[in-house]
Design a protein around this motif. Sequence first.
Motif, PDB file in Angstrom:
ATOM      1  N   VAL A  99       5.256 -11.342  -5.912  1.00  9.47           N
ATOM      2  CA  VAL A  99       5.365  -9.947  -5.491  1.00  9.47           C
ATOM      3  C   VAL A  99       5.658  -9.086  -6.713  1.00  9.47           C
ATOM      4  O   VAL A  99       6.276  -9.529  -7.675  1.00  9.47           O
ATOM      5  CB  VAL A  99       6.439  -9.706  -4.393  1.00  9.47           C
ATOM      6  N   VAL A 100       5.194  -7.855  -6.642  1.00 13.81           N
ATOM      7  CA  VAL A 100       5.386  -6.880  -7.707  1.00 13.81           C
ATOM      8  C   VAL A 100       6.122  -5.695  -7.102  1.00 13.81           C
ATOM      9  O   VAL A 100       5.812  -5.274  -5.992  1.00 13.81           O
ATOM     10  CB  VAL A 100       4.022  -6.433  -8.290  1.00 13.81           C
ATOM     11  N   PHE A 101       7.083  -5.143  -7.830  1.00 16.01           N
ATOM     12  CA  PHE A 101       7.897  -4.047  -7.322  1.00 16.01           C
ATOM     13  C   PHE A 101       7.513  -2.723  -7.962  1.00 16.01           C
ATOM     14  O   PHE A 101       7.264  -2.658  -9.161  1.00 16.01           O
ATOM     15  CB  PHE A 101       9.385  -4.328  -7.582  1.00 16.01           C
ATOM     16  N   VAL A 102       7.477  -1.681  -7.139  1.00 18.32           N
ATOM     17  CA  VAL A 102       7.359  -0.308  -7.616  1.00 18.32           C
ATOM     18  C   VAL A 102       8.682   0.349  -7.248  1.00 18.32           C
ATOM     19  O   VAL A 102       8.965   0.584  -6.068  1.00 18.32           O
ATOM     20  CB  VAL A 102       6.190   0.458  -6.962  1.00 18.32           C
ATOM     21  N   HIS A 103       9.524   0.579  -8.259  1.00 17.43           N
ATOM     22  CA  HIS A 103      10.834   1.184  -8.035  1.00 17.43           C
ATOM     23  C   HIS A 103      10.700   2.694  -8.155  1.00 17.43           C
ATOM     24  O   HIS A 103      10.485   3.223  -9.237  1.00 17.43           O
ATOM     25  CB  HIS A 103      11.843   0.642  -9.040  1.00 17.43           C
ATOM     26  N   LEU A 104      10.823   3.372  -7.010  1.00 12.67           N
ATOM     27  CA  LEU A 104      10.784   4.836  -7.004  1.00 12.67           C
ATOM     28  C   LEU A 104      12.157   5.346  -7.401  1.00 12.67           C
ATOM     29  O   LEU A 104      13.154   5.036  -6.755  1.00 12.67           O
ATOM     30  CB  LEU A 104      10.382   5.351  -5.618  1.00 12.67           C
ATOM     31  N   ALA A 146       8.915   1.197 -12.821  1.00 11.30           N
ATOM     32  CA  ALA A 146       9.723   2.302 -12.306  1.00 11.30           C
ATOM     33  C   ALA A 146       8.878   3.560 -12.375  1.00 11.30           C
ATOM     34  O   ALA A 146       8.209   3.816 -13.385  1.00 11.30           O
ATOM     35  CB  ALA A 146      10.999   2.458 -13.119  1.00 11.30           C
ATOM     36  N   VAL A 147       8.909   4.343 -11.300  1.00 11.39           N
ATOM     37  CA  VAL A 147       8.092   5.553 -11.209  1.00 11.39           C
ATOM     38  C   VAL A 147       8.981   6.694 -10.727  1.00 11.39           C
ATOM     39  O   VAL A 147       9.642   6.573  -9.689  1.00 11.39           O
ATOM     40  CB  VAL A 147       6.911   5.342 -10.235  1.00 11.39           C
ATOM     41  N   ASP A 148       8.992   7.782 -11.467  1.00 16.92           N
ATOM     42  CA  ASP A 148       9.793   8.951 -11.101  1.00 16.92           C
ATOM     43  C   ASP A 148       9.167   9.644  -9.894  1.00 16.92           C
ATOM     44  O   ASP A 148       7.946   9.752  -9.794  1.00 16.92           O
ATOM     45  CB  ASP A 148       9.875   9.922 -12.277  1.00 16.92           C
ATOM     46  N   VAL A 149      10.025  10.132  -8.986  1.00 18.33           N
ATOM     47  CA  VAL A 149       9.542  10.747  -7.750  1.00 18.33           C
ATOM     48  C   VAL A 149       9.398  12.264  -7.827  1.00 18.33           C
ATOM     49  O   VAL A 149       9.150  12.906  -6.811  1.00 18.33           O
ATOM     50  CB  VAL A 149      10.410  10.358  -6.530  1.00 18.33           C
ATOM     51  N   ALA A 150       9.525  12.845  -8.998  1.00 18.66           N
ATOM     52  CA  ALA A 150       9.278  14.283  -9.135  1.00 18.66           C
ATOM     53  C   ALA A 150       7.786  14.539  -8.962  1.00 18.66           C
ATOM     54  O   ALA A 150       6.962  13.760  -9.435  1.00 18.66           O
ATOM     55  CB  ALA A 150       9.754  14.780 -10.494  1.00 18.66           C
ATOM     56  N   GLY A 151       7.444  15.614  -8.272  1.00 20.39           N
ATOM     57  CA  GLY A 151       6.048  15.966  -8.073  1.00 20.39           C
ATOM     58  C   GLY A 151       5.594  15.716  -6.651  1.00 20.39           C
ATOM     59  O   GLY A 151       6.369  15.333  -5.781  1.00 20.39           O
ATOM     60  N   SER A 152       4.303  15.915  -6.440  1.00 20.09           N
ATOM     61  CA  SER A 152       3.721  15.738  -5.109  1.00 20.09           C
ATOM     62  C   SER A 152       3.535  14.246  -4.814  1.00 20.09           C
ATOM     63  O   SER A 152       3.479  13.425  -5.742  1.00 20.09           O
ATOM     64  CB  SER A 152       2.366  16.438  -5.032  1.00 20.09           C
ATOM     65  N   PRO A 153       3.396  13.898  -3.535  1.00 19.62           N
ATOM     66  CA  PRO A 153       3.124  12.496  -3.214  1.00 19.62           C
ATOM     67  C   PRO A 153       1.883  11.964  -3.936  1.00 19.62           C
ATOM     68  O   PRO A 153       1.897  10.822  -4.409  1.00 19.62           O
ATOM     69  CB  PRO A 153       2.919  12.509  -1.694  1.00 19.62           C
ATOM     70  N   GLU A 154       0.865  12.787  -4.038  1.00 21.33           N
ATOM     71  CA  GLU A 154      -0.358  12.345  -4.719  1.00 21.33           C
ATOM     72  C   GLU A 154      -0.094  12.054  -6.195  1.00 21.33           C
ATOM     73  O   GLU A 154      -0.600  11.066  -6.740  1.00 21.33           O
ATOM     74  CB  GLU A 154      -1.466  13.402  -4.568  1.00 21.33           C
TER      75      GLU A 154
END
Length: 172
Positions: A99-104, A146-154
């Motif tokens: 499994v691979v994780f995308v940490h928001l 890790a991905v920052d959640v600033a911005g639109s969902p797209e």
Amino acid sequence: MNTPHVVVVMGVAGTGKTTIGPLLAARYGVPYAEGDDFHPPANIAKMSAGTPLTDDDRWPWLDAIGDWAHGRAGLGGVVSCSALKRSYRDRLRAAAPGVVFVHLTGDRALIEDRMSHRQGHFMPTALLDSQFATLQPLERDEAGVAVDVAGSPEEIGERAAAALDALSEPTP
């Protein structure tokens, strides 16, 4: 991603797991599973009452998500799951290696603001402090981004997909 992985979209409540997960699933043409649907009713009632879950509360939930991920091995899929502690992610990896994780991730004030505006969700903003206190970010030896959640969902979905795609590229 070149090969079908199972992606776990993780993070504290309010980061957008339920929004970003389906966007990633659609991009990769794989099914999406909502992690909250794996909770037993007692867990939902506890969180709705503003009581944080214990590890003992979480183990059966994590096992159910791990079973789903195991069943998707080699086929691919995306599932949302807070996966706040390393031990929780280790349990998911034990059930579904690879499994691979995308940490928001994101600013606490932004996340709290988004939580306060969502409708029909059982998780109160009062539990956000306990979520951040429990959070153990991905470590270097864990497959994920890790991905920052600033911005639109797209925009967030595009950043997450680009980061996942970069993980799959061979290193020169």
